[in-house]
Write an enzyme that holds these catalytic residues in place. Sequence first.
Site, PDB file in Angstrom:
ATOM      1  N   GLU A 258       0.833  -1.202   0.000  1.00  0.00           N
ATOM      2  CA  GLU A 258       0.000   0.000   0.000  1.00  0.00           C
ATOM      3  C   GLU A 258       0.870   1.255   0.000  1.00  0.00           C
ATOM      4  O   GLU A 258       1.924   1.301   0.654  1.00  0.00           O
ATOM      5  CB  GLU A 258      -0.910   0.071   1.240  1.00  0.00           C
ATOM      6  CG  GLU A 258      -1.858  -1.090   1.416  1.00  0.00           C
ATOM      7  CD  GLU A 258      -3.001  -1.126   0.437  1.00  0.00           C
ATOM      8  OE1 GLU A 258      -3.230  -0.105  -0.256  1.00  0.00           O
ATOM      9  OE2 GLU A 258      -3.658  -2.175   0.356  1.00  0.00           O
ATOM     10  N   THR A 259       0.403   2.268  -0.720  1.00  0.00           N
ATOM     11  CA  THR A 259       0.933   3.629  -0.611  1.00  0.00           C
ATOM     12  C   THR A 259      -0.218   4.530  -0.201  1.00  0.00           C
ATOM     13  O   THR A 259      -1.281   4.517  -0.823  1.00  0.00           O
ATOM     14  CB  THR A 259       1.533   4.111  -1.936  1.00  0.00           C
ATOM     15  OG1 THR A 259       2.662   3.292  -2.272  1.00  0.00           O
ATOM     16  CG2 THR A 259       1.996   5.555  -1.827  1.00  0.00           C
TER      17      THR A 259
END
Length: 264
Positions: free
Chosen positions: A47-48
């Site tokens: 995830e970002t």
Amino acid sequence: MNKIRFFQVDAFADTQFKGNPAAVCLLYDELPDETMLAIAAENNLSETAFIVKRTDGFGLRWFTPTVEVDLCGHATLASAHILWQEGLLTPGEAASFYTKSGLLTAVQSDDWIELDFPASFESGKVMPEKALAALDVQAVNVAFSETRFIVELASVNDVYQCNPDFKVLKDYEGVVITSRGDSASDYDFISRTFAPAHGVDEDPVTGSSHCCLATYWSKRLNKTEMFAYQASVRGGEVRVKHKGDRVLFAGKAVTVIQGFFHLA
């Protein structure tokens, strides 16, 4: 050239190289969706998170390397950690995040960060036989909890030994395997999360899965407060509280990289 303040954080960990790594980008303004997706693909982490300051808190969105997701626990934990670390929130001040899953909050509790997320409850959806066969396990129970299947196994060892066929699982919803904890640890339950459909074969430590696991195990263990472990290679500990239609879960976080992401 635009410079975006960039951080990489190991969430649900009290030391580097453990827990679940997430990237956190502090934005002055929203970026186009395709740019955020390209940044997430470049980072190649599960995830970002992208944070934008608002008058009433912070806007927060999450991207895997391939898609935007509606809810992510470890990247929210990482985001709150960075806001306190960088002085964007004062010590003890709560973080308010406005997301596709509504308002999410985070508070400091000693050296833990506690998140307030919506609980996920079981429904009657049946797991396809092909998806269950791809796990190659003997299931004690199978349930569906809004966004992912929960497959209960007989023992901790069964959870550790599971070796799924990710090519098959890619065609189905996310899958969580879980078991009760054993006498060798203080954990009430352990789990692993598989999400190849979202570009992540196995997520190291998954906050959103604990929104499902909290309701699942609270009913079976007759407990509202539990201590859990996600048994990936990196591993991570999660404190969980089930409170009606909400789940509070807590973990620690460590910053491992900081600098700038350069956009041409």
